[in-house]
Design a protein around this motif. Structure first.
Motif, PDB file in Angstrom:
ATOM      1  N   LEU A 202       0.840  -1.195   0.000  1.00 17.81           N
ATOM      2  CA  LEU A 202       0.000   0.000   0.000  1.00 17.81           C
ATOM      3  C   LEU A 202       0.878   1.248   0.000  1.00 17.81           C
ATOM      4  CD1 LEU A 202      -2.809   1.398   0.396  1.00 17.81           C
ATOM      5  CD2 LEU A 202      -2.355   1.265   2.847  1.00 17.81           C
ATOM      6  N   ILE A 203       0.650   2.122  -0.984  1.00 20.95           N
ATOM      7  CA  ILE A 203       1.311   3.430  -0.995  1.00 20.95           C
ATOM      8  C   ILE A 203       0.276   4.385  -0.413  1.00 20.95           C
ATOM      9  CG2 ILE A 203       2.450   5.176  -2.414  1.00 20.95           C
ATOM     10  CD1 ILE A 203       3.877   2.502  -2.532  1.00 20.95           C
ATOM     11  N   ALA A 204       0.432   4.687   0.868  1.00 17.74           N
ATOM     12  CA  ALA A 204      -0.647   5.362   1.591  1.00 17.74           C
ATOM     13  C   ALA A 204      -0.674   6.864   1.363  1.00 17.74           C
ATOM     14  CB  ALA A 204      -0.508   5.078   3.085  1.00 17.74           C
ATOM     15  N   GLY A 205       0.423   7.444   0.862  1.00 17.36           N
ATOM     16  CA  GLY A 205       0.512   8.906   0.847  1.00 17.36           C
ATOM     17  C   GLY A 205       0.589   9.373   2.288  1.00 17.36           C
ATOM     18  N   GLU A 206      -0.326  10.275   2.689  1.00 12.95           N
ATOM     19  CA  GLU A 206      -0.344  10.705   4.091  1.00 12.95           C
ATOM     20  C   GLU A 206      -1.639  10.288   4.793  1.00 12.95           C
ATOM     21  OE1 GLU A 206       1.662  14.489   5.197  1.00 12.95           O
ATOM     22  OE2 GLU A 206       1.860  14.741   3.045  1.00 12.95           O
ATOM     23  N   ALA A 207      -2.348   9.306   4.188  1.00 11.10           N
ATOM     24  CA  ALA A 207      -3.604   8.838   4.784  1.00 11.10           C
ATOM     25  C   ALA A 207      -3.366   8.012   6.041  1.00 11.10           C
ATOM     26  CB  ALA A 207      -4.390   8.024   3.766  1.00 11.10           C
ATOM     27  N   ALA A 208      -2.121   7.569   6.255  1.00 11.84           N
ATOM     28  CA  ALA A 208      -1.802   6.762   7.444  1.00 11.84           C
ATOM     29  C   ALA A 208      -0.804   7.493   8.338  1.00 11.84           C
ATOM     30  CB  ALA A 208      -1.245   5.412   7.013  1.00 11.84           C
ATOM     31  N   GLY A 209      -0.771   8.806   8.231  1.00 12.41           N
ATOM     32  CA  GLY A 209       0.138   9.615   9.041  1.00 12.41           C
ATOM     33  C   GLY A 209       1.510   9.740   8.406  1.00 12.41           C
ATOM     34  N   VAL A 210       2.435  10.323   9.169  1.00  9.11           N
ATOM     35  CA  VAL A 210       3.815  10.423   8.708  1.00  9.11           C
ATOM     36  C   VAL A 210       4.695   9.663   9.694  1.00  9.11           C
ATOM     37  CG1 VAL A 210       3.439  12.675   7.610  1.00  9.11           C
ATOM     38  CG2 VAL A 210       4.370  12.585   9.906  1.00  9.11           C
ATOM     39  N   CYS A 211       5.790   9.129   9.168  1.00  6.85           N
ATOM     40  CA  CYS A 211       6.591   8.178   9.927  1.00  6.85           C
ATOM     41  C   CYS A 211       8.041   8.663   9.995  1.00  6.85           C
ATOM     42  CB  CYS A 211       6.488   6.828   9.220  1.00  6.85           C
ATOM     43  SG  CYS A 211       7.304   5.511  10.084  1.00  6.85           S
ATOM     44  N   THR A 212       8.551   8.786  11.210  1.00  5.84           N
ATOM     45  CA  THR A 212       9.961   9.148  11.394  1.00  5.84           C
ATOM     46  C   THR A 212      10.638   8.005  12.130  1.00  5.84           C
ATOM     47  OG1 THR A 212       9.259  11.449  11.637  1.00  5.84           O
ATOM     48  CG2 THR A 212      11.517  10.938  12.292  1.00  5.84           C
ATOM     49  N   ASP A 213      11.568   7.334  11.440  1.00  8.61           N
ATOM     50  CA  ASP A 213      12.270   6.172  12.034  1.00  8.61           C
ATOM     51  C   ASP A 213      11.301   5.187  12.686  1.00  8.61           C
ATOM     52  OD1 ASP A 213      14.657   7.296  11.238  1.00  8.61           O
ATOM     53  OD2 ASP A 213      14.929   8.384  13.121  1.00  8.61           O
ATOM     54  N   GLY A 214      10.203   4.933  12.025  1.00 10.06           N
ATOM     55  CA  GLY A 214       9.242   3.943  12.525  1.00 10.06           C
ATOM     56  C   GLY A 214       8.132   4.531  13.386  1.00 10.06           C
ATOM     57  N   ALA A 215       8.339   5.743  13.942  1.00 15.87           N
ATOM     58  CA  ALA A 215       7.326   6.360  14.816  1.00 15.87           C
ATOM     59  C   ALA A 215       6.344   7.181  13.978  1.00 15.87           C
ATOM     60  CB  ALA A 215       8.006   7.255  15.846  1.00 15.87           C
ATOM     61  N   VAL A 216       5.058   6.920  14.193  1.00 15.03           N
ATOM     62  CA  VAL A 216       4.025   7.558  13.368  1.00 15.03           C
ATOM     63  C   VAL A 216       3.325   8.658  14.151  1.00 15.03           C
ATOM     64  CG1 VAL A 216       1.851   7.148  12.133  1.00 15.03           C
ATOM     65  CG2 VAL A 216       3.678   5.442  12.050  1.00 15.03           C
ATOM     66  N   ARG A 217       3.017   9.744  13.464  1.00 10.63           N
ATOM     67  CA  ARG A 217       2.171  10.792  14.058  1.00 10.63           C
ATOM     68  C   ARG A 217       1.175  11.259  13.000  1.00 10.63           C
ATOM     69  NH1 ARG A 217       2.927  15.540  11.696  1.00 10.63           N
ATOM     70  NH2 ARG A 217       4.998  16.205  11.043  1.00 10.63           N
ATOM     71  N   PRO A 218       0.035  11.784  13.443  1.00 11.75           N
ATOM     72  CA  PRO A 218      -0.921  12.344  12.481  1.00 11.75           C
ATOM     73  C   PRO A 218      -0.353  13.589  11.793  1.00 11.75           C
ATOM     74  CG  PRO A 218      -1.998  11.905  14.591  1.00 11.75           C
ATOM     75  CD  PRO A 218      -0.522  11.770  14.817  1.00 11.75           C
ATOM     76  N   ASN A 219      -0.785  13.839  10.594  1.00 13.21           N
ATOM     77  CA  ASN A 219      -0.501  15.110   9.912  1.00 13.21           C
ATOM     78  C   ASN A 219      -1.828  15.577   9.332  1.00 13.21           C
ATOM     79  OD1 ASN A 219       0.768  17.302   8.916  1.00 13.21           O
ATOM     80  ND2 ASN A 219       1.738  16.257   7.181  1.00 13.21           N
ATOM     81  N   THR A 220      -2.467  16.473  10.048  1.00  5.02           N
ATOM     82  CA  THR A 220      -3.866  16.816   9.762  1.00  5.02           C
ATOM     83  C   THR A 220      -4.055  18.332   9.685  1.00  5.02           C
ATOM     84  OG1 THR A 220      -4.300  16.801  12.143  1.00  5.02           O
ATOM     85  CG2 THR A 220      -4.681  14.746  10.966  1.00  5.02           C
ATOM     86  N   PRO A 221      -3.421  18.971   8.688  1.00  7.16           N
ATOM     87  CA  PRO A 221      -3.548  20.435   8.617  1.00  7.16           C
ATOM     88  C   PRO A 221      -4.983  20.852   8.294  1.00  7.16           C
ATOM     89  CG  PRO A 221      -2.511  19.583   6.618  1.00  7.16           C
ATOM     90  CD  PRO A 221      -2.686  18.420   7.552  1.00  7.16           C
ATOM     91  N   PRO A 222      -5.382  22.056   8.742  1.00  7.04           N
ATOM     92  CA  PRO A 222      -6.721  22.528   8.403  1.00  7.04           C
ATOM     93  C   PRO A 222      -6.811  22.823   6.898  1.00  7.04           C
ATOM     94  CG  PRO A 222      -5.552  24.066   9.879  1.00  7.04           C
ATOM     95  CD  PRO A 222      -4.611  22.992   9.536  1.00  7.04           C
ATOM     96  N   PRO A 223      -7.970  22.676   6.298  1.00  6.45           N
ATOM     97  CA  PRO A 223      -9.227  22.216   6.867  1.00  6.45           C
ATOM     98  C   PRO A 223      -9.242  20.693   6.891  1.00  6.45           C
ATOM     99  CG  PRO A 223      -9.533  22.791   4.546  1.00  6.45           C
ATOM    100  CD  PRO A 223      -8.078  22.999   4.858  1.00  6.45           C
TER     101      PRO A 223
END
Ligand SMILES: [Zn+2]
Length: 274
Positions: free
Chosen positions: A147-168
């Motif tokens: 799966l090439i998720a783009g940013e639908a599954a968050g962003v990943c730094t060295d395995g750690a994921v965080r949401p990226n949910t800019p407005p709107p």
């Protein structure tokens, strides 16, 4: 950026203008000519994914640009996109480089469940996945479970994921998109930022939980008047995946902080910008 190569070749995202020389060198290192690229598929048209597409297609002269229908007008006339990039990213947008327009006849609109046949048994399925952006899509290579998720599954730094949910940002749309990707049961998940990881399905399920956790923390905090800094502290207490921040240098940390601020504003919807 990802490259899929059967009889035909598709690049997923090209990056900003400043990245295009590096992309062209990478293509040359693979022994390919940019003229051999048949498709440029854009997961969405934020500057860091698609800002360089107008420049890239001059070299990739046989490539069609495939993007969400909502992205089409921005590709033809990138003025609004450039102004929004400047507003959201400031100097970073300048470093990325300006956004050139794409001629209308080079653009094709991607639709949900569209299949991109690349030959040699390689097919990319396209899924519209609004959330991170309204004009977002993801791709699935079913034969290989990738799966090439783009940013639908968050962003990943060295395995750690965080949401990226800019407005709107619309939480309901993002959750439906994750559910759609979960039904694909991917073995491998490739983030736009950065890297591919096994346990794709599990990562999607965890991301859904994380997004809901962040939404709850941020909205409870804004209801009692917490500011951005206090919200970030609360998030760091409840979500150890943010520990990656400790390993960043000063510039990286400043950049992450700006992006996290946008993520918090997006999830809250009602947090006041200072
Ligand atoms: Zn983006």
């Amino acid at each position: 950026m990802y490259l899929f190569h059967g009889e035909k070749a598709a690049i997923i995202d090209v990056g900003p203008k400043s990245a295009i020389p590096h992309l062209l060198s990478a293509i040359a290192e693979l022994g390919m000519s940019p003229k051999e690229i048949d498709y440029i598929v854009l997961t969405h048209v934020h500057i860091d994914h698609a800002g360089g597409v107008g420049m890239a297609i001059r070299e990739m002269s046989n490539a069609k640009v495939l993007a969400h229908s909502r992205a089409r007008s921005h590709l033809i006339d990138p003025k609004v996109l450039w102004e929004a990039s400047l507003k959201a990213l400031g100097d970073i947008a300048i470093k990325y480089g300006s956004i050139e327009s794409v001629p209308e006849d080079r653009i094709a609109v991607a639709t949900d469940q569209m299949q991109l046949e690349l030959g040699n048994g390689l097919t990319l399925e396209i899924y519209l996945t609004p959330g991170h952006a309204t004009h977002h899509l993801s791709l699935f290579d079913r034969a290989n479970g990738v799966l090439i998720a783009g940013e639908a599954a968050g962003v990943c730094t060295d395995g750690a994921v965080r949401p990226n949910t800019p407005p709107p940002f619309k939480l309901e749309d993002a959750l439906s998109s994750i559910d759609k990707l979960i039904t694909l049961e991917p073995q491998k998940l490739c983030y736009a930022h950065f890297g591919c990881y096994d346990n794709g399905l599990e990562r999607l399920k965890l991301y859904k939980e994380q997004l809901l956790l962040w939404h709850n923390i941020i909205n409870s905090a804004t209801n009692v008047g917490k500011n951005l800094e206090e919200i970030l502290l609360l998030l760091r207490e409840k979500d150890r995946s943010l520990d990656y921040l400790d390993g960043l240098d000063r510039d990286e940390y400043a950049r992450e902080l700006a992006l996290l601020g946008n993520t918090i504003y997006g999830l809250a919807g009602s947090v006041q910008k200072p």
